[in-house]
Enzyme design. Structure first.
Site, short mmCIF file in Angstrom:
data_model
loop_
_atom_site.label_atom_id
_atom_site.label_comp_id
_atom_site.label_asym_id
_atom_site.label_seq_id
_atom_site.Cartn_x
_atom_site.Cartn_y
_atom_site.Cartn_z
N MET A 1 4.00 121.36 -17.33
CA MET A 1 5.18 120.94 -18.09
C MET A 1 5.29 119.42 -17.96
O MET A 1 5.47 118.91 -16.86
CB MET A 1 6.43 121.59 -17.51
CG MET A 1 6.43 123.10 -17.53
SD MET A 1 7.10 123.76 -19.03
CE MET A 1 8.81 123.25 -18.90
N CYS A 2 5.19 118.70 -19.07
CA CYS A 2 5.07 117.25 -18.96
C CYS A 2 5.83 116.51 -20.05
O CYS A 2 6.24 117.10 -21.04
CB CYS A 2 3.59 116.84 -19.06
SG CYS A 2 2.54 117.65 -17.86
N THR A 3 5.97 115.21 -19.85
CA THR A 3 6.45 114.29 -20.88
C THR A 3 5.44 113.17 -21.03
O THR A 3 5.07 112.53 -20.04
CB THR A 3 7.82 113.70 -20.51
OG1 THR A 3 8.77 114.76 -20.34
CG2 THR A 3 8.31 112.75 -21.59
#
EC number: 3.5.1.23
Length: 394
Positions: free
Chosen positions: A141-143
């Site tokens: 889960m990343c930005t």
């Protein structure tokens, strides 16, 4: 009755997180002056190690593992315990240990031999090393952000958020696997003939790559994409003999290692069949060379590019298709865009990108590290992160 209680708890948590997404203290005004990194959200620097590509694949990770093997064993044991919690018979882990090693020969070079070398040096069963590498296909889960300033200079930043639902420590309000990954986080300088081929930030024991750059050419990060036709199906197909798709971490590393231009990288990432749906966030060195490639396993759905002449001087990607609303309990996209707009195009720098990536909930309990990349200047740095309470779980 137990199932009803669990469902009630999940729904209550979802409502709480949905409310927390929109109100302090789980959200905050855009951070300022967080760079150079310091203070309670900074865990420390990420150490550098060299990986010699001139060595046989079996031996490439041995020197690093001599230092990190104990920490890797702790993490693998935690994952095994989590699996056994859900499958208490132990049959799943038995299958992992018995069946997966027989599939090592079907992996493309050099990944199978590298995993075999890791297993032998650490004493961790080969099947568990393979499953550890599969694990990264499913829980990222990343930005990711690419920006272009008024002079056409590109920057690429990312928060690596990892470990959702993989064990919650009620004593200190942290994700177990997220915390155990921090001592395993390393900066890697992959060299051939004593010259850098590419640089990356990764986790010891993982032979694919999720974040990296080729100095002077391009930068690349990978975010998980949720889809019905998801990574579990790709992994099952691979286990049952269908080998026509690439693992996403392997293709990312292959592009970093072998590709020689932004356009070539974009073409490969757009067209290659892959095992899991993902977003590839690719940055170059020239004005307009930045894009988010939205992938299904067998095709590309969208390539969303920088267009500074028409006011699109940044792209932001979390874990949701850009044309859809984010999940109501997980909106990192809106605060990231808000803070970039507040920054303005003329003030872009490592410092201001780090500020954006340090603002809750872009920074959250899942955040392992923050990476900043400048392809043109050849600058690459990563920093371990913390998100002290009050902080949203994801």
């Amino acid at each position: 009755m137990r199932g009803q209680s669990l469902l009630t708890w999940v729904l209550a948590a979802a409502v709480t997180c949905a409310q927390a997404q929109d109100v302090p203290p789980w959200t905050e005004d855009c951070r300022k002056s967080t760079y150079p990194p310091s203070g309670p959200t900074y865990r420390g620097p990420v150490p550098w190690h060299t990986i010699n590509l001139d060595l046989p694949p079996y031996k490439r990770w041995h020197e690093l593992l001599a230092q990190k093997a104990p920490a890797l064993r702790i993490l693998v044991n935690s994952i095994t315990s989590l699996v056994n919690t859900f499958v208490p018979s132990g049959k799943l882990m038995k299958m992992v240990d018995q069946k997966l090693p027989g599939m090592i020969g079907s992996l493309p070079d050099p990944f199978g031999e590298e995993m075999r070398g890791i297993a032998d040096v650490t004493g961790i069963p080969l099947g568990e090393i393979i499953s550890f590498n599969i694990f990264y296909e499913l829980f990222t889960m990343c930005t990711s952000i690419i920006t272009e300033d008024e002079k056409g200079h590109l920057l690429h930043g990312r928060n690596m958020d990892f470990g959702i639902f993989l064990g919650w420590n009620i004593n200190n309000n942290t994700w177990v696997v997220t915390e155990e990954l921090k001592p395993l986080t390393v900066n890697l300088d992959f060299q051939r003939n004593n010259k850098t081929v590419f640089k990356a930030t990764s986790f010891v024991g993982y032979v694919g790559m999720l974040t990296g750059f080729k100095p002077g050419l391009f930068s690349l990060s990978l975010n998980e994409r949720f889809s019905i036709n998801g990574g579990y199906l790709g992994i099952l197909e691979w286990m049952f003999g269908r080998k026509d798709a690439q693992w996403v971490g392997f293709i990312t590393r292959s592009v970093l290692e072998n590709t020689t231009s932004y356009e070539e990288a974009k073409n490969t990432l757009t067209k290659t069949k892959i095992m899991a749906p993902v977003y590839f966030i690719l940055g170059g060195k020239k004005s307009g060379e930045g894009c988010v490639i939205t992938r299904e396993r067998k095709e590309s759905l969208d390539v969303y590019e920088l267009d500074p002449k028409h006011g699109r001087w940044y792209v932001v990607q979390t874990n949701y298709d850009r044309w859809k609303n984010t999940l109501f309990i997980d909106d990192r996209r809106t605060p990231a865009k808000k803070c970039l707009n507040h920054t303005t195009q003329k003030n872009l720098s490592f410092a201001t990108i780090y500020d954006v990536l340090s603002t809750k909930p872009v920074l959250n309990k899942l955040t392992v590290f923050t990476t900043l990349m400048d392809v043109t200047k050849g600058q690459f740095e990563s920093h371990l992160r913390d998100c002290p309470d009050p902080c949203i779980g994801w």
